[in-house]
Design a protein around this motif. Structure first.
Motif, PDB file in Angstrom:
ATOM      1  N   ILE A   1      -0.932  -4.363  -2.548  1.00 59.71           N
ATOM      2  CA  ILE A   1       0.164  -4.754  -1.442  1.00 59.71           C
ATOM      3  C   ILE A   1      -1.047  -5.474  -0.050  1.00 59.71           C
ATOM      4  O   ILE A   1      -0.661  -6.517   0.353  1.00 59.71           O
TER       5      ILE A   1
ATOM      6  N   LEU B   1       8.891  -7.134   1.218  1.00 60.93           N
ATOM      7  CA  LEU B   1       7.873  -6.241   1.310  1.00 60.93           C
ATOM      8  C   LEU B   1       8.376  -4.815   1.439  1.00 60.93           C
ATOM      9  O   LEU B   1       7.906  -3.832   0.995  1.00 60.93           O
TER      10      LEU B   1
ATOM     11  N   PHE C   1       2.715  -2.198  -8.980  1.00 63.05           N
ATOM     12  CA  PHE C   1       2.640  -3.303  -8.022  1.00 63.05           C
ATOM     13  C   PHE C   1       3.140  -4.714  -8.806  1.00 63.05           C
ATOM     14  O   PHE C   1       3.980  -5.408  -8.326  1.00 63.05           O
TER      15      PHE C   1
ATOM     16  N   GLN D   1       9.751  -3.870  -1.788  1.00 63.23           N
ATOM     17  CA  GLN D   1       8.450  -3.669  -2.629  1.00 63.23           C
ATOM     18  C   GLN D   1       7.803  -2.338  -2.580  1.00 63.23           C
ATOM     19  O   GLN D   1       7.543  -1.567  -3.626  1.00 63.23           O
ATOM     20  N   LEU D   2       7.610  -1.997  -1.410  1.00 59.18           N
ATOM     21  CA  LEU D   2       7.254  -0.475  -0.979  1.00 59.18           C
ATOM     22  C   LEU D   2       8.118   0.409  -1.366  1.00 59.18           C
ATOM     23  O   LEU D   2       7.565   1.583  -1.973  1.00 59.18           O
TER      24      LEU D   2
ATOM     25  N   GLU E   1      -1.968  -8.877  -1.337  1.00 56.72           N
ATOM     26  CA  GLU E   1      -0.946  -9.690  -1.144  1.00 56.72           C
ATOM     27  C   GLU E   1      -0.682 -10.254   0.063  1.00 56.72           C
ATOM     28  O   GLU E   1      -0.582 -11.440   0.307  1.00 56.72           O
TER      29      GLU E   1
END
Length: 124
Positions: free
Chosen positions: A31, A76, A105, A79-80, A34
């Motif tokens: 992350i 984000l 990921f 995604q987490l 990214e």
């Protein structure tokens, strides 16, 4: 005396917890990479607005920042959350820390790309 040591359930639980935390650290490192790539893209983008613009005009850098604030933050966070769940699931399958964090990921990366593409298609 034998040097053979039996493993207790507490040792197995702590080993699994360490592997899970290492897997999540690998996921967080991806992350971070990214976010670093996005920051580099913003820094490289031009900061000049288009000429002869009669309305509200953004430079390419301003557009990237606006899109990051509108969509990137939500992607984000999603995604987490999904990455935490996937990392835990992959760690339970006895994957190594690097494999579990990386797989989580890239799975979330594909899922977020599909969601953003789906939203772009439906807005058309």
């Amino acid at each position: 005396m034998s040097s053979y040591r039996t493993t207790s359930p507490q040792d197995l639980g702590s080993a699994e917890a360490r592997r899970s935390s290492r897997s999540f650290l690998v996921f967080l490192a991806w992350i971070g990479a990214e976010l670093a790539a996005y920051a580099a893209l913003i820094l490289v983008a031009s900061d000049t607005a288009p000429r002869n613009c009669g309305g509200l005009c953004f430079s390419p850098r301003g557009t990237l920042i606006l899109l990051g604030m509108m969509f990137g933050l939500f992607v984000l966070v999603g995604q987490l959350i999904i990455g935490l769940l996937l990392t835990t699931a992959f760690t339970r399958r006895r994957m190594t820390s690097l494999a579990a964090g990386s797989a989580a990921f890239f799975t979330t990366l594909v899922l977020s790309a599909l969601v953003i593409t789906g939203l772009a298609i439906t807005q058309r």
